[in-house]
Design an enzyme around this catalytic site. Sequence first.
Site, PDB file in Angstrom:
ATOM      1  N   HIS A  56      23.152  46.535  19.008  1.00  0.00           N
ATOM      2  CA  HIS A  56      23.461  45.743  17.814  1.00  0.00           C
ATOM      3  C   HIS A  56      22.358  44.715  17.551  1.00  0.00           C
ATOM      4  CE1 HIS A  56      26.225  43.702  14.932  1.00  0.00           C
ATOM      5  NE2 HIS A  56      25.491  42.655  15.276  1.00  0.00           N
ATOM      6  N   GLU A  57      22.035  43.928  18.570  1.00  0.00           N
ATOM      7  CA  GLU A  57      21.026  42.884  18.384  1.00  0.00           C
ATOM      8  C   GLU A  57      19.625  43.471  18.237  1.00  0.00           C
ATOM      9  OE1 GLU A  57      21.731  39.945  17.660  1.00  0.00           O
ATOM     10  OE2 GLU A  57      23.863  40.019  18.166  1.00  0.00           O
ATOM     11  N   HIS A  60      18.988  44.486  14.647  1.00  0.00           N
ATOM     12  CA  HIS A  60      18.589  43.367  13.782  1.00  0.00           C
ATOM     13  C   HIS A  60      17.095  43.082  13.943  1.00  0.00           C
ATOM     14  CE1 HIS A  60      22.531  42.365  12.378  1.00  0.00           C
ATOM     15  NE2 HIS A  60      22.999  41.992  13.555  1.00  0.00           N
TER      16      HIS A  60
END
Length: 239
Positions: A56-57, A60
């Site tokens: 997820h991170e 980004h």
Amino acid sequence: MKEKFKNLLRNINPTMLIIILILLGRNMLNGGEHPGDWFYDKLVILPGIIIGLTFHEAAHGYASYLLGDPTPKLQGRLSLNPIKHIDPVGFIALLIAGFGWGIPVQIDPNYYKHKRRDEFIVSIAGVTVNFLIAVAFSFLLKFLAREVAASYSTIWEITFEIILYIISINIVLMIFNLLPVPPLDGFGMLTQVFDLRKYSWYYTLYQNGQFILMTMIIFSVTRIIISPIHEIILNWLLA
């Protein structure tokens, strides 16, 4: 090592830590689960948490970098090393309380050619990757279920359980981060779509977003929202 530990303590949000302890106590009082079963459940959840938070991170970071922002690379966030992305308190929260977060990726929108569009892309990147992981592992689970049906064993049962948790946790992360509450991705997406920064109330809402989110968590509002959507998506993926 001592300095790293001190930095870790400084970065822990005491309010969030208190909330996690409250939720942990509530879960232990209501659960009535045998300690051995509880420990086993947490072990099989671990791969899902690590994969979900890390990807997820990282998503980004990669999205921002590909849109021209060198900040994630300079900070070492273009990596699938969990240590780079997992916030200790957020990790424990997901393990214990069923919600969690990673270390937010810092970005500099001044590098973007189209700020609103590119910020939206960066905001949606994390939840998109969580959804794709859930889809990919759902195909893997169904494939393995067909192929090993005749040789079913305890090892396969544990494997299926781990994969199922990977799917489930990534769905939870996706839905949780899509909630339109700052500082979650859902609010970031709404900000760009409706250009919310032009409104005077935006900054007040953003500054109080963490308090709003914590209140929702304490009173199980997030669970009430997430649970039925999670069930629908999970059943759809496993159908």
